[in-house]
Design an enzyme around this catalytic site. Structure first.
Site, mmCIF file in Angstrom:
data_model
loop_
_atom_site.group_PDB
_atom_site.id
_atom_site.type_symbol
_atom_site.label_atom_id
_atom_site.label_comp_id
_atom_site.label_asym_id
_atom_site.label_seq_id
_atom_site.Cartn_x
_atom_site.Cartn_y
_atom_site.Cartn_z
ATOM 1 C CB CYS A 276 -0.848 -0.104 1.119
ATOM 2 S SG CYS A 276 -2.229 -1.312 1.022
ATOM 3 C CG ASN B 72 -6.385 -0.782 1.867
ATOM 4 O OD1 ASN B 72 -5.818 -0.059 0.626
ATOM 5 N ND2 ASN B 72 -5.937 -1.115 2.651
ATOM 6 C CG HIS C 101 -3.197 3.606 3.046
ATOM 7 N ND1 HIS C 101 -3.509 3.536 1.808
ATOM 8 C CD2 HIS C 101 -3.171 2.494 3.653
ATOM 9 C CE1 HIS C 101 -3.674 2.123 1.633
ATOM 10 N NE2 HIS C 101 -3.409 1.399 2.795
#
Ligand code: UT7
Length: 328
Positions: A117, A285, A255
């Site tokens: 990520c 996500n 994030h």
């Protein structure tokens, strides 16, 4: 004569989401979960899922085009492409090369980076160095994923979290920053907390249960705690490196893994949630796409304005984490 390093600045942003939306109510029919549980524990309401055959590079192409259009840049001006992803279309050529071809760009370095990520922040940091050293004059930086391809749709602890999408920025040189600093961390000691355990070298063998383990595995609660701690400390590190007080930050662009992690980082910065770009409810996500998607959302709806100070941060498998402080 002294040699003065250039800076890089974001000249344009772009993003793209696949058409199909998977809601929490849809997920209730797939695994034992509830819209209420998902919203309370994660803040997610829905996520976008790539169509059959739609790849990570397919999502990146429109995102990159929008960023180039926003920057007023033609394909032949791009002289460096860096593509963050952990769900590449194929082993090689890398997604940067595939994107280069699709955009009709010839003969510039094009590469992909994988830091789960955090891939986009890593890509941004590398592109910033290329610009600052004069090795590139117009860099295309992408974060794009089709996480849905590596989600175990029978595992409620991960299936509810992830989505697909792409975001991009164009970086150009400037006399003033731009990107003030980037900060990158990895701690491989935590490799077993969040992982997808297959690859060409290790092989694609079935696990003990007979299933192909091409799935995300996550010790969610442990990852959650380390994420809150690491993002809290990288915020301090970033501010200290620039001699700035937290009150200087105009926008947090985090994030988008879990609204509770985002709230914890905002609290650390004493920032009201009105100064945080939050897309987790609509996107879930999207791994390396999540920060550039949120950035583009904030820019295009007019919240983020030129001259404002942005703190970007991300956290993911590795474990990896990173930040970028940017005068937009
Ligand atoms: O982007 C990469 C970085 N990733 C992250 O930052 C993710 C970090 N982790 C998280 O966001 C959270 O840990 C999760 C959202 C994944 C899980 O939330 P949690 O509050 O940590 O829940 P938990 O794993 O401690 O599970 C609590 C309970 C368990 O039941 P028991 O043992 O208390 O009876 C789970 O089985 O919730 C249960 N549970 C669910 N219930 C309904 C787990 N998933 C679900 C579900 N629906 N989807």
């Amino acid at each position: 004569m002294t040699f003065k390093l250039k800076h890089s600045r974001i000249a344009g942003t772009g993003s793209h989401l696949p058409e199909k939306v998977l809601t929490n109510t849809d997920l209730e029919k797939m695994v034992e979960t509830s819209d209420q549980w998902i919203q309370e524990r994660t803040g997610i309401r829905e996520r976008h899922i790539a169509a059959q055959g739609e790849t990570t590079v397919d999502l990146a192409v429109p995102a990159a085009r929008r960023a180039m259009q926003a920057a007023g840049v033609e394909p032949d001006e791009i002289d460096f492409i860096i593509f963050g992803t952990c769900t590449p279309d194929q082993v090689f050529p890398n997604c940067g090369a595939l994107l280069q071809d699709r955009l009709g760009i010839r003969n510039c370095p094009a590469v992909s980076v994988e830091a789960a990520c955090s891939s986009f922040i890593y890509a941004l940091s590398i592109a910033d160095k290329f610009i600052r050293l004069g090795e590139a004059k117009c860099a295309l930086v992408v974060g794009a994923e089709t996480l849905s391809r590596i989600v175990d749709w029978t595992d409620r602890s991960t299936a509810i979290l992830f989505g697909d999408g792409a975001g991009a920025v164009v970086l150009k040189p400037a006399d003033e920053p731009g990107i003030l600093s980037t900060h990158l961390h990895t701690d491989g000691f935590y490799k077993d907390l969040l992982y997808c355990p297959v690859g060409p070298s290790k092989g694609f063998h079935a696990d003990e249960s007979g299933r192909m383990p091409l799935f995300i595995h996550m010790a969610g609660n442990e990852v959650f705690k380390i994420a809150v701690k690491s993002l809290g400390s990288i915020v301090d590190e970033t501010l200290a490196a620039n001699g700035l007080d937290k009150s200087a930050i105009d926008w947090l662009v985090p994030h988008q893994a879990n609204i509770r992690i985002i709230q914890a980082t905002a609290k650390k910065l004493d920032m009201p949630m009105e100064k945080v770009i939050v897309t987790v409810a609509e996107h879930g996500n999207t791994s390396s796409a999540s920060v550039p998607l949120a950035l583009d959302a904030g820019v295009r709806d007019g919240r983020i304005k030129r001259g404002q100070l942005l703190l970007l941060e991300a956290f993911g498998g590795g474990l990896t984490w990173g930040s970028a402080l940017i005068r937009y």
